[in-house]
Design a protein around this motif. Structure first.
Motif, mmCIF file in Angstrom:
data_model
loop_
_atom_site.group_PDB
_atom_site.id
_atom_site.type_symbol
_atom_site.label_atom_id
_atom_site.label_comp_id
_atom_site.label_asym_id
_atom_site.label_seq_id
_atom_site.Cartn_x
_atom_site.Cartn_y
_atom_site.Cartn_z
ATOM 1 N N VAL A 117 0.850 -1.195 0.000
ATOM 2 C CA VAL A 117 0.000 0.000 0.000
ATOM 3 C C VAL A 117 0.892 1.255 0.000
ATOM 4 O O VAL A 117 1.733 1.433 0.886
ATOM 5 C CB VAL A 117 -0.927 -0.010 1.231
ATOM 6 C CG1 VAL A 117 -1.765 1.251 1.283
ATOM 7 C CG2 VAL A 117 -1.804 -1.259 1.224
ATOM 8 N N CYS A 118 0.703 2.090 -1.001
ATOM 9 C CA CYS A 118 1.587 3.237 -1.255
ATOM 10 C C CYS A 118 2.002 4.001 0.001
ATOM 11 O O CYS A 118 3.195 4.237 0.222
ATOM 12 C CB CYS A 118 0.942 4.170 -2.268
ATOM 13 S SG CYS A 118 -0.785 4.623 -1.933
ATOM 14 N N HIS A 119 1.030 4.400 0.833
ATOM 15 C CA HIS A 119 1.359 5.271 1.972
ATOM 16 C C HIS A 119 2.040 4.524 3.120
ATOM 17 O O HIS A 119 2.469 5.135 4.091
ATOM 18 C CB HIS A 119 0.111 6.003 2.468
ATOM 19 C CG HIS A 119 -0.631 6.672 1.368
ATOM 20 N ND1 HIS A 119 -0.029 7.552 0.507
ATOM 21 C CD2 HIS A 119 -1.917 6.554 0.946
ATOM 22 C CE1 HIS A 119 -0.920 7.961 -0.390
ATOM 23 N NE2 HIS A 119 -2.065 7.359 -0.147
ATOM 24 N N ASP A 136 -3.823 10.636 -4.958
ATOM 25 C CA ASP A 136 -4.463 9.818 -3.933
ATOM 26 C C ASP A 136 -4.705 10.702 -2.713
ATOM 27 O O ASP A 136 -3.772 11.327 -2.219
ATOM 28 C CB ASP A 136 -3.546 8.652 -3.564
ATOM 29 C CG ASP A 136 -4.291 7.625 -2.743
ATOM 30 O OD1 ASP A 136 -4.654 6.582 -3.297
ATOM 31 O OD2 ASP A 136 -4.538 7.882 -1.549
ATOM 32 N N HIS A 150 -5.125 10.201 0.380
ATOM 33 C CA HIS A 150 -4.457 9.933 1.661
ATOM 34 C C HIS A 150 -2.955 10.191 1.640
ATOM 35 O O HIS A 150 -2.223 9.760 2.543
ATOM 36 C CB HIS A 150 -4.788 8.512 2.142
ATOM 37 C CG HIS A 150 -6.248 8.389 2.475
ATOM 38 N ND1 HIS A 150 -7.134 7.777 1.639
ATOM 39 C CD2 HIS A 150 -6.969 8.880 3.513
ATOM 40 C CE1 HIS A 150 -8.357 7.878 2.155
ATOM 41 N NE2 HIS A 150 -8.280 8.546 3.289
ATOM 42 N N SER A 156 -4.825 -1.676 5.288
ATOM 43 C CA SER A 156 -4.895 -0.339 4.679
ATOM 44 C C SER A 156 -3.758 0.581 5.106
ATOM 45 O O SER A 156 -2.981 0.278 6.002
ATOM 46 C CB SER A 156 -6.233 0.363 4.974
ATOM 47 O OG SER A 156 -6.185 1.058 6.201
ATOM 48 N N CYS A 157 -3.732 1.757 4.457
ATOM 49 C CA CYS A 157 -2.688 2.745 4.745
ATOM 50 C C CYS A 157 -2.893 3.375 6.113
ATOM 51 O O CYS A 157 -2.011 4.038 6.633
ATOM 52 C CB CYS A 157 -2.653 3.805 3.648
ATOM 53 S SG CYS A 157 -4.211 4.655 3.367
ATOM 54 N N CYS A 178 -4.377 -2.726 -1.319
ATOM 55 C CA CYS A 178 -5.496 -1.927 -0.794
ATOM 56 C C CYS A 178 -6.747 -2.795 -0.714
ATOM 57 O O CYS A 178 -7.551 -2.672 0.186
ATOM 58 C CB CYS A 178 -5.790 -0.757 -1.717
ATOM 59 S SG CYS A 178 -4.458 0.415 -1.838
ATOM 60 N N ASN A 224 -10.074 3.906 6.505
ATOM 61 C CA ASN A 224 -10.293 5.324 6.807
ATOM 62 C C ASN A 224 -11.568 5.918 6.234
ATOM 63 O O ASN A 224 -11.850 7.085 6.432
ATOM 64 C CB ASN A 224 -9.090 6.129 6.300
ATOM 65 C CG ASN A 224 -8.721 5.735 4.881
ATOM 66 O OD1 ASN A 224 -9.592 5.428 4.069
ATOM 67 N ND2 ASN A 224 -7.436 5.729 4.583
ATOM 68 N N ARG A 264 -18.564 2.130 -0.134
ATOM 69 C CA ARG A 264 -17.102 2.138 -0.193
ATOM 70 C C ARG A 264 -16.498 0.739 -0.374
ATOM 71 O O ARG A 264 -15.568 0.533 -1.116
ATOM 72 C CB ARG A 264 -16.563 2.791 1.097
ATOM 73 C CG ARG A 264 -15.049 2.722 1.262
ATOM 74 C CD ARG A 264 -14.341 3.667 0.326
ATOM 75 N NE ARG A 264 -12.913 3.652 0.526
ATOM 76 C CZ ARG A 264 -12.038 4.385 -0.168
ATOM 77 N NH1 ARG A 264 -12.470 5.203 -1.100
ATOM 78 N NH2 ARG A 264 -10.761 4.328 0.068
HETATM 79 S S1 SF4 Z 1 -7.308 4.522 1.588
HETATM 80 FE FE1 SF4 Z 1 -7.442 2.380 1.052
HETATM 81 S S2 SF4 Z 1 -7.456 2.407 -1.191
HETATM 82 FE FE2 SF4 Z 1 -6.662 4.385 -0.524
HETATM 83 S S3 SF4 Z 1 -4.433 4.134 -0.462
HETATM 84 FE FE3 SF4 Z 1 -5.225 3.682 1.585
HETATM 85 S S4 SF4 Z 1 -5.489 1.468 1.594
HETATM 86 FE FE4 SF4 Z 1 -5.333 2.089 -0.528
#
Ligand code: SF4
Lengths: 442, 174
Positions: free
Chosen positions: A114-116, A135, A137, A321-322, A382, A404, A410
């Motif tokens: 997950v990127c973040h 994105d 977040h 998740s992030c 994600c 989040n 969602r």
């Molecule tokens: S909020 Fe969910 S979908 Fe968006 S970057 Fe974070 S983990 Fe991925």
């Protein structure tokens, strides 16, 4: 506005500055109009959902270039492994583009997460940086004292091409978090309680600068959880001043730059807010008596104490998740799950946020605890967080999630999402309905 | 510049989020046109029927914090492919507002009292807007009445709309 307006009128008077103002000052490229700040970017982050359209548009315009391949970091994280032709095509566009432009920091399956969670873990975020990503977040990275903002595809496209992005003045809301967190109450509960207090529109167009004793005590992981949800109150970025904890986390990545951690700390001190910084709004938030919190509706500011929601049945529990898919989160959940079994009516899913988190959890025996409890362990992605893969809800189903966003639909059309901490989610998985974890003694 | 005039869609709710404007399950689409039938598909609003209520609409008037949530530019695109190039609200989420201007579209903020008035006078029946971009005035009207409202957008946003979006502007200047 205040800081900047005054500065403009009397340039010789030195006004105190917020963290964001300091970052804006050293990155300013242009002010096409008085309220527009075009900033030079230190990093542009990309994932496979929002970047392909930017890439295709650049190609269509005959501008298939990147401003600096070293400053662009890319990952396939939202749907991985690809689930169908469309997601395979999205991954391919990003992959081919990264190759074509020599973007070395591109993370594909097997190395993706997950990127973040992934980019900070790789040491790509530094105090004082300006970062954009397609994105919302992206605000997570403010935990390191960076100005990091989510943008749309067009801003991303310009960022990729030119390494700049335009913002309005960094009006700042200071949130001082006082007190020490009671046992069983976590950063997630703190940010939920703040959003509940100020509302989903409470910080729109503002930077939230988090500070105070409770923040000083937080690990980088916890600060990321805090900053991650700043956008749920409408904020452009959440931001924490860099301190010893920041330097300790970053040390493996910065030891060539500085001779000692102390020297790094002194260098980063220039991104601390001035004592006389001018804030648009100041809020103090005491957490000494905070209890675990959860959401109950389709807006992240629909918050209640977990105790008031006790008994709400759930069909699925999602930990990842992030916001809360880092090693600390998994450790806490495992502490609650140890020796327990997921309720027979509940589907438990855990998605470690990155390969490193996954490997660590494996090594520490955490994944075993999850599996013995009856959880499904997925690869880092994600996935269910935005209802694209790995745990989409059916109509009428309810999920307790450490994510989040609880917007209508969602995690799948007609589904309901309750946001909460990993401890609460783990306890809920066992009970089959929303409940406080045993870690909370309140 | 894009056309801004035509029938108004009134959405009487605050905090309409990007997942309601265009759900994440359609983000795997690579063409904007594919978003067209899904605009506002998940909107929680009583008696709202997306397919019937959206057709022929060219502008949206709504309450506060429109477009909160995700950064997805798919939200303005979903409006765009449905011929809606202007949204008028009491306030917008930052990323959504920026995305609108970056696409050469308009996100106009008006005081709450004026929004209330527009809802009171025009919602629930067929109404149209006529936008005078250069003079910063918009007219809302139906068969019996009309109201002219001044609006302000920043000079920067104005230049983005005139340039047709941020990519061309930035490429020229930076
Ligand atoms: S909020 Fe969910 S979908 Fe968006 S970057 Fe974070 S983990 Fe991925």
């Amino acid at each position: 506005m205040c800081g900047f307006v005054r500065e403009e009128k009397k340039e010789h008077v030195i006004m105190g500055k917020t963290i964001a103002q300091k970052i804006f000052d050293i990155h300013l490229v242009d002010r096409p109009t008085p309220d527009t700040y075009v900033l030079r970017l230190d990093a542009v982050f990309c994932h496979e959902i929002t970047t392909p359209i930017a890439i295709n548009d650049l190609i269509a315009r005959g501008k298939d270039r990147v401003f600096d391949p070293k400053k662009i970091k890319a990952v396939i994280d939202h749907v991985t492994p690809a689930k169908d032709g469309n997601t395979a095509a999205q991954g391919k566009i990003l992959r081919d583009w990264a190759r074509r432009h020599g973007i070395d920091d591109f993370f594909d399956i097997g190395r993706n997460g997950v990127c973040h969670a992934l980019f900070p873990e790789k040491g790509f975020v530094r105090p004082g940086f300006t970062i954009i990503m397609g994105d919302s977040h992206t605000c997570t990275h403010g935990a390191f004292g960076a100005f990091a903002a989510g943008v749309g595809t067009t801003d991303l496209e310009v960022g990729i091409l030119k390494g700049v992005c335009a913002f309005r003045s960094p009006t700042t809301m200071k949130v001082t978090i006082n007190g020490a967190l009671p046992a069983g109450v976590f950063a997630k509960d703190v940010i939920l309680s703040i959003i509940g207090r100020i509302g989903v529109n409470g910080a729109t167009d503002k930077v939230i600068e988090f500070g105070g004793p409770a923040v000083s005590l937080m690990s980088m992981e916890e600060r990321m959880t805090l900053c991650n949800m700043a956008v749920e109150a409408g904020a452009t970025c959440g931001i924490c001043a860099p301190d010893k904890t920041t330097v300790e986390y970053l040390w493996p990545f910065i030891q060539e730059e500085f001779t000692t951690p102390q020297e790094a700390l002194e260098a980063y001190a220039r991104f601390e807010p001035d004592a006389d910084a001018v804030y648009d709004q100041i809020l103090t938030h005491d957490v000494s008596n905070l209890t675990p919190q959860a959401t109950f509706g389709f807006k992240p500011d629909n918050i209640k104490p977990v105790a008031d929601m006790a008994g709400t049945l759930v069909d699925q529990v999602y930990i990842g998740s992030c916001t809360n898919g880092r090693i600390e989160d998994l450790r806490i959940a495992a502490q609650v799950l140890k020796g327990q079994t997921v309720h027979p009516r509940v589907r438990g899913i855990v998605s470690p946020a990155t390969p490193k988190v996954y490997a660590q959890a494996l090594e520490e025996g955490i994944l075993q605890i999850f599996m013995q409890a009856g959880f499904c362990v997925t690869n880092p992605t994600c996935g269910a967080c935005l209802g694209m893969s790995n745990g989409v809800l059916a109509e009428g189903e309810v999920c307790a999630a450490t994510t989040n966003r609880n917007f209508n639909g969602r995690m799948g059309k007609g589904g309901m999402v309750h946001l909460m901490s990993p401890a609460t989610a783990a306890a809920t998985a066992v009970a089959g309905s929303i409940v406080n974890s045993g870690l909370f003694k309140g | 510049m894009k056309p801004f005039n035509g029938q108004v869609l009134f959405l009487d709710r605050s905090d309409i989020n990007t997942d309601e404007i265009i759900p994440a399950r359609y983000l795997t689409e690579i063409s904007k046109e594919a978003l067209k039938p899904h605009l506002l598909e998940d909107l929680s609003l009583e008696e709202f029927d997306p397919r019937a209520d959206i057709s022929d609409k060219r502008a949206v008037i709504t309450r506060s914090n429109f477009g909160c949530g995700s950064s997805r530019e798919h939200a303005p695109w979903a409006l765009e492919v449905n011929g809606i190039h202007v949204v008028i609200a009491q306030s917008f989420a930052r990323i959504f507002r920026q995305n609108m201007f970056n696409c050469g579209m308009l996100a106009i903020e008006l005081p709450g009292t004026i929004i209330d008035q527009l809802f009171n006078r025009f919602a629930g029946r067929t109404a149209e807007i006529e936008l005078d971009f250069n003079n910063g005035r918009l007219k809302v009207k139906n068969q019996e009445q009309e109201e002219i409202v001044p609006f302000v957008i920043s000079d920067f946003d104005r230049s983005l709309v005139e340039a047709g979006g941020w990519v061309d502007f930035a490429d020229k200047h930076y």
